[in-house]
Scaffold this motif. Sequence first.
Motif, mmCIF file in Angstrom:
data_model
loop_
_atom_site.group_PDB
_atom_site.id
_atom_site.type_symbol
_atom_site.label_atom_id
_atom_site.label_comp_id
_atom_site.label_asym_id
_atom_site.label_seq_id
_atom_site.Cartn_x
_atom_site.Cartn_y
_atom_site.Cartn_z
ATOM 1 N N VAL A 1 -0.288 16.584 0.234
ATOM 2 C CA VAL A 1 0.700 16.832 -0.818
ATOM 3 C C VAL A 1 0.646 15.802 -1.941
ATOM 4 N N SER A 2 -0.327 14.883 -1.881
ATOM 5 C CA SER A 2 -0.414 13.888 -2.944
ATOM 6 C C SER A 2 -1.854 13.415 -3.082
ATOM 7 N N GLU A 3 -2.182 12.825 -4.218
ATOM 8 C CA GLU A 3 -3.527 12.302 -4.438
ATOM 9 C C GLU A 3 -3.841 11.161 -3.477
ATOM 10 N N GLU A 4 -5.125 11.028 -3.149
ATOM 11 C CA GLU A 4 -5.559 9.865 -2.376
ATOM 12 C C GLU A 4 -5.336 8.596 -3.192
ATOM 13 N N ILE A 5 -4.887 7.537 -2.507
ATOM 14 C CA ILE A 5 -4.702 6.248 -3.178
ATOM 15 C C ILE A 5 -5.711 5.285 -2.557
ATOM 16 N N LYS A 6 -6.715 4.903 -3.299
ATOM 17 C CA LYS A 6 -7.826 4.118 -2.771
ATOM 18 C C LYS A 6 -7.625 2.614 -2.997
ATOM 19 N N GLU A 7 -8.389 1.849 -2.223
ATOM 20 C CA GLU A 7 -8.442 0.386 -2.350
ATOM 21 C C GLU A 7 -7.057 -0.246 -2.244
ATOM 22 N N THR A 8 -6.384 0.054 -1.134
ATOM 23 C CA THR A 8 -5.089 -0.545 -0.841
ATOM 24 C C THR A 8 -5.218 -1.443 0.389
ATOM 25 N N SER A 9 -4.154 -2.196 0.682
ATOM 26 C CA SER A 9 -4.139 -3.045 1.882
ATOM 27 C C SER A 9 -3.928 -2.225 3.147
ATOM 28 N N GLY A 10 -3.465 -0.983 2.988
ATOM 29 C CA GLY A 10 -3.269 -0.098 4.126
ATOM 30 C C GLY A 10 -1.829 0.094 4.528
ATOM 31 N N SER A 11 -0.939 -0.830 4.177
ATOM 32 C CA SER A 11 0.464 -0.713 4.588
ATOM 33 C C SER A 11 1.202 0.291 3.697
ATOM 34 N N ILE A 12 2.167 1.003 4.309
ATOM 35 C CA ILE A 12 2.901 2.070 3.620
ATOM 36 C C ILE A 12 4.386 1.935 3.930
ATOM 37 N N THR A 13 5.231 2.071 2.905
ATOM 38 C CA THR A 13 6.683 2.075 3.097
ATOM 39 C C THR A 13 7.266 3.272 2.350
ATOM 40 N N TRP A 14 7.998 4.111 3.061
ATOM 41 C CA TRP A 14 8.650 5.265 2.434
ATOM 42 C C TRP A 14 9.938 4.832 1.732
ATOM 43 N N SER A 15 10.243 5.530 0.631
ATOM 44 C CA SER A 15 11.563 5.371 0.023
ATOM 45 C C SER A 15 12.577 6.135 0.871
ATOM 46 N N LYS A 16 13.839 5.782 0.753
ATOM 47 C CA LYS A 16 14.888 6.390 1.569
ATOM 48 C C LYS A 16 14.988 7.894 1.327
ATOM 49 N N ASP A 17 14.737 8.328 0.079
ATOM 50 C CA ASP A 17 14.858 9.754 -0.252
ATOM 51 C C ASP A 17 13.551 10.517 -0.057
ATOM 52 N N ASP A 18 12.501 9.820 0.395
ATOM 53 C CA ASP A 18 11.191 10.425 0.691
ATOM 54 C C ASP A 18 10.478 10.981 -0.541
ATOM 55 N N LYS A 19 10.931 10.593 -1.723
ATOM 56 C CA LYS A 19 10.246 11.032 -2.941
ATOM 57 C C LYS A 19 9.092 10.104 -3.307
ATOM 58 N N PHE A 20 9.102 8.887 -2.721
ATOM 59 C CA PHE A 20 8.115 7.874 -3.103
ATOM 60 C C PHE A 20 7.554 7.178 -1.863
ATOM 61 N N ILE A 21 6.396 6.564 -2.035
ATOM 62 C CA ILE A 21 5.920 5.556 -1.092
ATOM 63 C C ILE A 21 5.580 4.297 -1.886
#
Length: 692
Positions: free
Chosen positions: A175-195
């Motif tokens: 449901v979203s574009e690949e995000i390359k060259e990151t550290s790997g950690s992910i945090t969701w926003s409370k409303d799930d509209k963002f990471i």
Amino acid sequence: MNIPKLRQQITIKKCHGISWEDNYAWIHQNDILEVLKDPNKLNPEVRKYLEENNKYTEYHLKDTKELQKKLFDEIKGRIKLDDESLSFTDKKYIYWTKTTKETNYSIKLRKKIGTSKIEEYWNGETERKKLNVDYFGVGDLEVSNNDEMLAYSLDLKGSEYFTIYVRKILDNKIVSEEIKETSGSITWSKDDKFIFYSRLDKFHRPRQIYRHKIGTPIKNDQLIYDEKDKGFTCGIGVSSDEKYYLISTSDHTTSEIYFFSISEKSPKPKLFKKRQKEIIYSVDSWKNFYIHTNQDAEDFKICTCKHENINEWKEYIPATNGVLIGGFTLLNDWMVRSEVRDALSKLYVRNLSTNKEEELIITDEKVITPGASLMQKNRNTNKLYVAYHSPKTPGKSYIYDIVTKEKKLVKEEEVPSGHNPNDYLVERLSCDSHDGKKIPLTITRHKKTKLDGSANLLLYAYGSYGASMGPGFSSSRLSLINRNIIWVTAHIRGGMERGMNWWKGGKMLNKKNTFKDYVSTAKFLIEKKYTDKGKIIGMGGSAGGLLMGVVANEAPELFLGMIMTVPFVDTLTTNLNHSLPLTVAEFNEFGNAKENKEHFDYIRSYSPYENIKKIDYPHLFITTSLSDNRVFYDEPTKLTAKLRDYKMDNNLLLLKTEMNAGHGGKTGRDSAIEEIALDYAFALKISNKLNT
């Protein structure tokens, strides 16, 4: 078989008015970070040398093939392959992890509370096969707060460049574009509209945090934090009460926290407390802010402050000299926290209303590694998981009621092939180092092993970055211990087993204490008849490989052999190159040789590559990985080539390069076991135990 030879080409190096020669500096590639992304860019001449060494190593270990298979079967036979983890109860679902004997990667499961239908939302084996890759590294797996989406990050080379993906759990649709060259950690926003995620810079350092709106182009991602100091790296998480996002930025010895409310639609991080050199602090929130810090408390303390007044801190858990105040878990009415005294951890429970505190005792065993974790998202509970394991006892997990002090055994690490803890003896001793400091030792041996100097001994240590080596259970080690090899972990300076001062005593211009501590432990174990001179096998990885390299130069006569895993051994060269991922962040660990002559002289005086001598060396087994971005393949490659030019003995010197792996080796359960079996086969071969 002919010994592989690496071409010599003299390079004159200069720094602080000093010149020196390096015959193998030519193998360093300016585009080394690009090699990590695409191994095909490796210099063909260097690739040929690595491949020749792999063949040479295989040739000299061909007589261990049968033993490797035997060790593999033993180690795997001690693992319960069909297993499930303890569950965690979220708001709507119960989550847990499963492994099977048919697969090498974990399966993530859940079921809706009040139902019996089990749902598989991640299968590592299926994902790997779908991508058809040899290396499959999972960075993070995060389910959205509404339980509908899964965000995950993958590293497919071992280089720790993670790509983030987001998909629906119901149909696996991206449901979203690949995000390359990151550290790997992910945090969701409370409303799930963002990471939220950390992006890597050109030096492979996570110094920027972005917010990505699901379903929108990544070019529109919002930069919410930009770290300006090249030595600092950053990450983001959520507080225990889920009221705040917390951005942490730090090097190894200094930290700084920013925070903003979960409800903020346009994040504007606020500074919690300005960074001060060598002051470390972290923050959590539960009714108040809780701060874990070493400010005016060398071995840390815990303070509190009101949400509305972050500048007025009150001491909550005071500092105690020589006792490392560790982290904590917060429940509605309780704090469960850890302490470390003389390399032994303990747990304490504190009533948040009365501030009364007492030790949480799980077992009568003294030399253990205890732990505590949440059972559920809802913290209005008196229950949590507590667990422990020891060098002779597999892990045991309990549901613990803080009020009644009742504990119910809910999971015990099974050893399918059989294990009797009473067959093993665990000792905690200490020995004097060169300057009289007491070094803790954790010793594990079979009860039939005699203490008359006849036994071989594996001496393991690390000694850097403040990392502590806890005394825990390892079913794989039994393959050596059962063959009359004593396993000793030396809690040398450079870790934090005896507090912050233990770390400070083994870094920067005190770094040599780390090496001297290790040599002192070896001599002590010989003196006490645990082993004898020339019967010790040293073992260490990464910075522990630096330790092995230094000691091999300084005290080779004490050792039968050494196993050096991804070893940090071209220390001076790496420290002088500020474009490498870790160098700048490690100035407070090792020093800055390029800008400080005292640091230059000190590092040069112990750097393993610079101090190779014309002497007899013990048997050496060196491993590296082509995609390792922490310790590049060129360090152990150069060390091996130079050692062959200098060493006066006929002992084994073997270099093995994993061509599809990273700093942690290959991925997958069976691959990890194969690597351990190979290390152990080498140890048993040089110990003349091939047929045991």
